[in-house]
Design a protein around this motif. Sequence first.
Motif: not given
Length: 481
Positions: A99, A103, A158-159, A234, A267, A298, A300-301, A307, A309, A402
């Motif tokens: 992170t 990421r 983002n998420n 998570s 993720s 997300s 970007d995972k 990045q 969501g 992440s």
Amino acid sequence: MSDVSGSELRALMARVPSVEKVMASAQFAPLVNEYGRAQVLGAVRDTLDSWRSNAQAGEASVSALDVGQLHASVEAALRRRNQSRLRSVFNLTGTVLHTNLGRALLPDEAVQAVVKALTQPANLEFDLETGKRGDRDDLIDELICELTGAEAATVVNNNAAAVLLTLSALASKKEVVVSRGELVEIGGAFRIPDIMSRAGARLREVGTTNRTHLKDYEEAIGPQTALLMKVHASNYAIHGFTSEVGLDEIASLAHARGLAVAMDLGSGTLVDLSEWGLPREQTVRETIEAGADLVTFSGDKLLGGPQAGLIVGRRDLIAKIKKHPLKRALRVGKLTLAALEPVLRLYRAPEKLAERLTTLRLLTRAADDIRLAAERVQPALQRALGERYAVVAEPMLSQIGSGALPVDVLPSYGLVVRMAHGKRGGRHLLGVEKVLREMARPVIGRIADDALCLDLRCLEAADEAQLIGQLSGPLSGPLSG
């Protein structure tokens, strides 16, 4: 500090060139051309003022008046001032999706798309078929739905924003039922209860930390219930005497009561990672098929993109979410959409994904390949650090990072720096870590068990050559402190 008499000080001060003379000299013309007159003028003044202060304190020498040294000092000050705060680093931490280090790394297709979006006008909100204003979500909606099986989709920044928007749009001033075992906190103090509160929803906790049953959800449903919600664990896992209710059971209960189910996958992966020998994680499509009406995850995972969501699910619910005032505040720009689309397109050819998607390539990299890289880098690092330190190539364990698959590790290889002759490292290893971190391209590792560990999983071929070249130059800072 040396003693300087009044006459000596006056003589030294008299030799200090004027700012006007320095600025008029041909030697400083290239600096003015590169940085502009105002910046160079300020740097010259600061450098001369510093010298005068040192002279008055008895800490200056006649050599400090050398024009070449003055030029070097001014140039160094200008370079420091204009150096980008966002810099490329070598991620040798062993965490692939780090992170703090940005990421997921984007594949070439996404990079080229971003460059094009930066340099050319694009149809961000323009429908090329009708010639009228369009919806920026239309650029990726069809592709996301194809890959997930959802009816509709939208994208925010983002998420956390995806969860906030979903709750704000669908559960404001109403209750959301969540298991106590899923009230997670992730990096940056993102807490599910806090997000619910900011969204105007009321949290209805059910079950206990380690055990929740279907009857707990059933008994919690009332006139004020807006959603049943499940949250991916998570970055933690509970073992032992545990019980949780499957999404399919919760969905059956919710739908029988006329309610919707939202699943925060965190993720969020689009493919079964076990096909590449990685730990299995439930996919977005499987979540939809299990009965989730909305899924947030997300970009970007595990997805390996920019990045973002993503919110996917039922068309009517997505439409309601897109009409909420927060949607505009949380929407993404053209660069995110430009990067996201080519990343999603890669998933249409899953047999080539491990080759083309940077994140998956790093996660599936063979330990033997990493070992060979460590053996190639080891001599350069050993020479750079000298005989006081022992640099050894050793097996290591990488992690995905992440919040993705928190208890799973990947066999890896790297370099371990210890004090020679078995001495404790302490501040000496901290000094090495600091020197590496202050290099032209900083080297980021981790200190553990009285050693500096440099995991080479994320060091690919081009970066390996650059690292070896950088280690071959002089290291700044003392390593013997």
